[in-house]
Each structure stands twice: as C-alpha cells, then as structure tokens.
Design a protein around this motif. Structure first.
Motif, PDB file in Angstrom:
ATOM      1  N   GLY A 101      -4.586  27.127 -42.611  1.00  0.00           N
ATOM      2  CA  GLY A 101      -4.742  25.690 -42.410  1.00  0.00           C
ATOM      3  C   GLY A 101      -5.548  25.318 -41.177  1.00  0.00           C
ATOM      4  N   ARG A 102      -5.387  24.055 -40.789  1.00  0.00           N
ATOM      5  CA  ARG A 102      -6.019  23.493 -39.590  1.00  0.00           C
ATOM      6  C   ARG A 102      -4.980  22.598 -38.923  1.00  0.00           C
ATOM      7  NH1 ARG A 102     -11.352  23.367 -38.730  1.00  0.00           N
ATOM      8  NH2 ARG A 102     -11.246  21.314 -37.744  1.00  0.00           N
ATOM      9  N   TYR A 103      -4.606  22.940 -37.723  1.00  0.00           N
ATOM     10  CA  TYR A 103      -3.533  22.238 -37.029  1.00  0.00           C
ATOM     11  C   TYR A 103      -4.068  21.794 -35.671  1.00  0.00           C
ATOM     12  CZ  TYR A 103       1.188  21.376 -35.209  1.00  0.00           C
ATOM     13  OH  TYR A 103       2.311  20.799 -34.689  1.00  0.00           O
ATOM     14  N   THR A 104      -4.125  20.467 -35.446  1.00  0.00           N
ATOM     15  CA  THR A 104      -4.822  19.917 -34.279  1.00  0.00           C
ATOM     16  C   THR A 104      -3.868  19.248 -33.296  1.00  0.00           C
ATOM     17  OG1 THR A 104      -6.875  19.594 -35.504  1.00  0.00           O
ATOM     18  CG2 THR A 104      -6.555  18.202 -33.573  1.00  0.00           C
ATOM     19  N   TYR A 105      -4.075  19.562 -32.029  1.00  0.00           N
ATOM     20  CA  TYR A 105      -3.420  18.870 -30.922  1.00  0.00           C
ATOM     21  C   TYR A 105      -4.333  17.709 -30.538  1.00  0.00           C
ATOM     22  CZ  TYR A 105      -0.082  22.632 -30.735  1.00  0.00           C
ATOM     23  OH  TYR A 105       0.919  23.504 -31.066  1.00  0.00           O
ATOM     24  N   ARG A 106      -3.859  16.488 -30.779  1.00  0.00           N
ATOM     25  CA  ARG A 106      -4.740  15.321 -30.715  1.00  0.00           C
ATOM     26  C   ARG A 106      -5.337  15.040 -29.335  1.00  0.00           C
ATOM     27  NH1 ARG A 106      -2.072  11.526 -35.314  1.00  0.00           N
ATOM     28  NH2 ARG A 106      -3.755  11.826 -36.804  1.00  0.00           N
ATOM     29  N   GLY A 109      -7.793  17.867 -28.581  1.00  0.00           N
ATOM     30  CA  GLY A 109      -8.718  18.236 -29.648  1.00  0.00           C
ATOM     31  C   GLY A 109      -8.712  19.718 -29.977  1.00  0.00           C
ATOM     32  N   ILE A 110      -7.722  20.436 -29.497  1.00  0.00           N
ATOM     33  CA  ILE A 110      -7.620  21.862 -29.851  1.00  0.00           C
ATOM     34  C   ILE A 110      -7.147  21.976 -31.292  1.00  0.00           C
ATOM     35  CG2 ILE A 110      -6.282  23.970 -29.443  1.00  0.00           C
ATOM     36  CD1 ILE A 110      -6.278  23.281 -26.479  1.00  0.00           C
ATOM     37  N   THR A 111      -7.901  22.719 -32.095  1.00  0.00           N
ATOM     38  CA  THR A 111      -7.538  22.923 -33.495  1.00  0.00           C
ATOM     39  C   THR A 111      -7.275  24.397 -33.738  1.00  0.00           C
ATOM     40  OG1 THR A 111      -8.804  21.016 -34.253  1.00  0.00           O
ATOM     41  CG2 THR A 111      -8.304  22.703 -35.895  1.00  0.00           C
ATOM     42  N   LEU A 112      -6.081  24.680 -34.224  1.00  0.00           N
ATOM     43  CA  LEU A 112      -5.741  26.050 -34.598  1.00  0.00           C
ATOM     44  C   LEU A 112      -6.207  26.294 -36.021  1.00  0.00           C
ATOM     45  CD1 LEU A 112      -3.880  25.371 -32.142  1.00  0.00           C
ATOM     46  CD2 LEU A 112      -2.172  26.849 -33.195  1.00  0.00           C
TER      47      LEU A 112
END
Ligand SMILES: [Fe+2]
Length: 160
Positions: A101-106, A109-112
């Motif tokens: 997936g794509r998991y973002t810290y808003r 803007g860090i996206t795992l």
C-alpha cells in the motif's frame, strides 16, 4: 545465570598441549539440559483472522505482546481512506515496515510504500495519517503504545 550449565560446550578450544582436537565423537553438540531451554514459536500469519479495531478501517493481527512491558509486534491494515485522525506521540519507540500500500503521514508528507522502514522515536509527535491505498504494515513497539488513552479508540484494548 549462575548455577546453570553453559548452553553450548566450547568445542573449538584446542586440546591442551597436544595440538590435536580431543575425540568428541560421542559428545552431543548441545548438552541435554541446554536443549530443554530452546523454545521456538512459529505463527502461520495467514491463518490468523484480521481483528477490527474501534477506529473505522483499521484491523490488526497481533503477533506477539509482552504484557509486562507493553512491547508488541503486530500486522496492521488500514483500508483506503482510513488513518489515525490526530497528531499524537507514543510512549515508546514505534517501528513500521510497510508490506503493501501507500501510507502517508500528513504533516511531513512521508509516505510509506512496500519496503519502507519508518521509525518514530519515543515522544515524537506525528500524524494525522491516511492510507492512500489499502496498506499493511508490520508495527513494532518496544514498550507501551500511548502515554494516555487516545480518543480515536473507544476500547482501551485497542490502545495496547
Ligand atoms: Fe502513531
């Protein structure tokens, strides 16, 4: 520990004076007493059911937890569009390894993405977050998850 036999005999030590290894053909590699201390646990994760948490779109498979320290290892899954709704900090170090997936810290803007390793040091503020795609993360805490009960869970069980 004092009084316990060594886990493995020192088999690599040369024989005294002779320069030749002693005959250990009859000796087991590991003492029988030591064998009793091996305790390996394997979990077939595919056989575990996803358990819904009290935050919409979030479920988990708890793989290991130490009830004394609060440390844990779990798979967490966020449905697309779900996420942690508020900025917060943890009471221990949090580690995430993204499997899908794509998991973002808003705010940052860090996206795992698959293969990302993310470390959230104890006490550091982060979030809110959003799953841009259905996301599966291996989540590790080295102690208790939260300093106080987060308001996005209605169950205290979900905060540990
Ligand atoms: Fe967090």
């Amino acid at each position: 520990m004092a009084g316990e036999p060594p886990l493995v005999d020192n088999l690599s030590a040369p024989a005294a004076y002779s320069g030749e290894l002693p005959d250990r053909s009859a000796a087991p590699a590991v003492a029988e007493g030591a064998m009793r201390r091996f305790r390996e646990i394997m979990v077939d994760v595919a056989d575990l059911e996803w358990v819904d948490k009290t935050l919409a779109g979030l479920s988990h498979k708890m793989l290991w937890r130490d009830d004394e320290t609060g440390a844990s290892i779990a798979l967490v899954r966020f449905q697309v569009g779900s996420g942690i709704p508020s900025a917060h900090a943890h009471a221990s170090n949090q580690f995430m390894f993204c499997l899908a997936g794509r998991y973002t810290y808003r705010p940052t803007g860090i996206t795992l993405v698959p293969g990302s390793f993310y470390w959230n040091p104890k006490g550091s503020v982060h979030g809110p977050t959003v799953a841009e795609e259905e996301s599966v993360l291996l989540e590790v805490y080295d102690g208790p998850h939260y300093p106080t009960h987060p308001d996005w869970y209605t169950s205290a069980e979900d905060a540990r």
